[in-house]
Every structure is written in structure tokens, then in C-alpha cells.
Motif scaffolding. Sequence first.
Motif, PDB file in Angstrom:
ATOM      1  N   GLY A   1      -7.335  -6.673  -9.914  1.00 34.06           N
ATOM      2  CA  GLY A   1      -7.617  -5.635  -9.258  1.00 34.06           C
ATOM      3  C   GLY A   1      -6.443  -4.502  -9.085  1.00 34.06           C
ATOM      4  O   GLY A   1      -5.399  -4.963  -9.117  1.00 34.06           O
ATOM      5  N   VAL A   2      -6.982  -3.334  -9.227  1.00 31.45           N
ATOM      6  CA  VAL A   2      -5.997  -2.104  -9.028  1.00 31.45           C
ATOM      7  C   VAL A   2      -6.329  -1.283  -7.946  1.00 31.45           C
ATOM      8  O   VAL A   2      -7.639  -0.791  -8.033  1.00 31.45           O
ATOM      9  CB  VAL A   2      -5.658  -1.652 -10.341  1.00 31.45           C
ATOM     10  N   THR A   3      -5.607  -0.858  -7.120  1.00 28.35           N
ATOM     11  CA  THR A   3      -5.986   0.398  -6.127  1.00 28.35           C
ATOM     12  C   THR A   3      -4.931   1.181  -6.068  1.00 28.35           C
ATOM     13  O   THR A   3      -3.516   0.890  -6.206  1.00 28.35           O
ATOM     14  CB  THR A   3      -5.884  -0.567  -4.481  1.00 28.35           C
ATOM     15  N   GLU A   4      -5.427   2.453  -6.139  1.00 30.17           N
ATOM     16  CA  GLU A   4      -4.704   3.545  -6.118  1.00 30.17           C
ATOM     17  C   GLU A   4      -4.417   4.118  -4.917  1.00 30.17           C
ATOM     18  O   GLU A   4      -5.257   4.027  -3.911  1.00 30.17           O
ATOM     19  CB  GLU A   4      -5.352   4.707  -7.262  1.00 30.17           C
ATOM     20  N   ARG A   5      -2.945   4.592  -4.691  1.00 35.14           N
ATOM     21  CA  ARG A   5      -2.890   5.064  -2.988  1.00 35.14           C
ATOM     22  C   ARG A   5      -3.630   6.343  -2.912  1.00 35.14           C
ATOM     23  O   ARG A   5      -3.720   7.184  -3.826  1.00 35.14           O
ATOM     24  CB  ARG A   5      -1.537   5.417  -3.055  1.00 35.14           C
ATOM     25  N   GLU A   6      -4.215   6.681  -1.910  1.00 31.66           N
ATOM     26  CA  GLU A   6      -5.174   7.707  -1.651  1.00 31.66           C
ATOM     27  C   GLU A   6      -4.321   8.810  -1.227  1.00 31.66           C
ATOM     28  O   GLU A   6      -3.071   8.762  -0.390  1.00 31.66           O
ATOM     29  CB  GLU A   6      -5.974   7.343  -0.352  1.00 31.66           C
TER      30      GLU A   6
ATOM     31  N   ARG B   1       0.917  -1.293  -0.023  1.00 36.98           N
ATOM     32  CA  ARG B   1       0.001   0.099  -0.032  1.00 36.98           C
ATOM     33  C   ARG B   1       0.655   1.259  -0.218  1.00 36.98           C
ATOM     34  O   ARG B   1       0.270   2.482  -0.187  1.00 36.98           O
ATOM     35  CB  ARG B   1      -0.925   0.012   1.161  1.00 36.98           C
TER      36      ARG B   1
ATOM     37  N   ARG C   1      -3.206  -6.620  -7.786  1.00 39.54           N
ATOM     38  CA  ARG C   1      -3.588  -7.939  -7.399  1.00 39.54           C
ATOM     39  C   ARG C   1      -3.718  -8.946  -8.268  1.00 39.54           C
ATOM     40  O   ARG C   1      -4.333  -8.705  -9.262  1.00 39.54           O
ATOM     41  CB  ARG C   1      -5.002  -7.696  -6.354  1.00 39.54           C
TER      42      ARG C   1
ATOM     43  N   ARG D   1       0.586   2.503  -6.953  1.00 38.58           N
ATOM     44  CA  ARG D   1      -0.619   1.605  -7.291  1.00 38.58           C
ATOM     45  C   ARG D   1      -0.475   0.265  -7.118  1.00 38.58           C
ATOM     46  O   ARG D   1       0.819  -0.418  -6.878  1.00 38.58           O
ATOM     47  CB  ARG D   1      -0.796   1.531  -8.788  1.00 38.58           C
TER      48      ARG D   1
END
Length: 229
Positions: A224-229, A209, A216, A213
Motif C-alpha cells: 500500500g501507498v499513502t500520499e500525505r494530505e 506520516r 507499507r 509518501r
Amino acid sequence: MVAQLELKEVSKIYRVGDNVITALDRVSLSIAKGDFISVVGHSGSGKTTLVSIVGGILRPSSGQILFEGEDICALGDVDLSGYRNERIGFMFQFASLLPMLTARENVMLAALFAQERSREEQQRADHLLDLVGIGERVEAYPGELSGGQQRRVAIARALMNNPGLILADEPTGDLDEETEAEIMKLLGRINREQEVTMILITHNAALARTADRMLRMKNGRLVGVTERE
């Protein structure tokens, strides 16, 4: 942004007797220069296969990989070796330093593989060891360095040939929590200040994290792709 690295429908398939094993299944991905990407997933999800193909260690069964506009899948063995040595920096779970060489000499190994042997290369090795915070230990042997210091030598070695992309496969897996945090902070600083693109493979979700980015993977697919907030 213009992509530095593009994967287009990349697959890696192994055939063992009558069995077909799909290690990578039609993965498409675009990464810009200076990005910091992490890849997470269970063992066997395809993470290491992905970085091995991007790094030119494995060839894909199908698909296209463009690095700075060049299709590395079309390279012959000699040119692919040059791609690995000159344009990619590798970091692995263990520092893997040669015990009979000093910190400086271990860093210079990358240049020797690239057939660069000059005073300027030695000066660059010293500069990189200073950059990673152990400039005073250039003459030390691996057995005289702590685990964290050995890992800093490995980072300097990965940077030796001024690569455009660093592939880090579980680079802190054998370190204690405090040293792990120090190494991750160092990698983040190098990513920002040197504008070196980084792809980090890790089982550690907390480390993942910290990237720009988090990708997964499951069963060889990007799920899946998660952008850092």
C-alpha cells in the motif's frame, strides 16, 4: 516527474538448507529526486532488506535497480563500493560515532573512505555541523555530546559526500520524544533545502506520516501507498 530511483520486480531470496525464505518479493517502485518516502511494516516485513539493496549493501536475487539511469545490479564490487560511498548517505538506529574522534573527524570519516583528504573537506565538515545546529561543538568528542547532538553529527556525516539519496533506518529509535521531533524536523528541512531524496524506515506510524509518501510492506511485498494530505 523523471525517476531518480526505480525498482523493477526486485526480489531477495535466501536458501537455508531445504527452506526458501523470500525477504523481498517482486517489489516495483519509482522515486523522484527530492522525494521524502517512509516505509513501514512489522519486523520481518522486508523494510531493512529493501534499503540494504537500494544502498548496494545486498545484491538482489532478481530484478533491476536504476539509480539516476544506471543499473546498480550490473556494477562490479569496486564500482558498487563507490556507489555506496559517493552517492548514498546512510543513517542507522544508533549514531555509531567513533569515541576517540571529534565531531569534525567523525563527519570527515565519509570523505576518508572516499579517499578525499583536503582542507576543503574539513571546511565542508564544519559547514555541515553548522547546518545541523552544532557548529560550536566541532572539537567535542561523542562522550561530551547529548544523544540528540550525536544524532546531528551522524546526519552531517551522511551528507558529507553530497549524496543524492539518504537511507535512514530507524534513525530516531533510541531518542526521547522531544529530541525525536527535533531530528525529524531537521531531516525535513534538509530534504527541502538541500533537495536530497530521503527514504525513512520506521515502526512509528506518526513519523511515517510526516513523509510525502508512506509505503507499507508485509511479507516482503509492497502492499500500500499513502500520499500525505
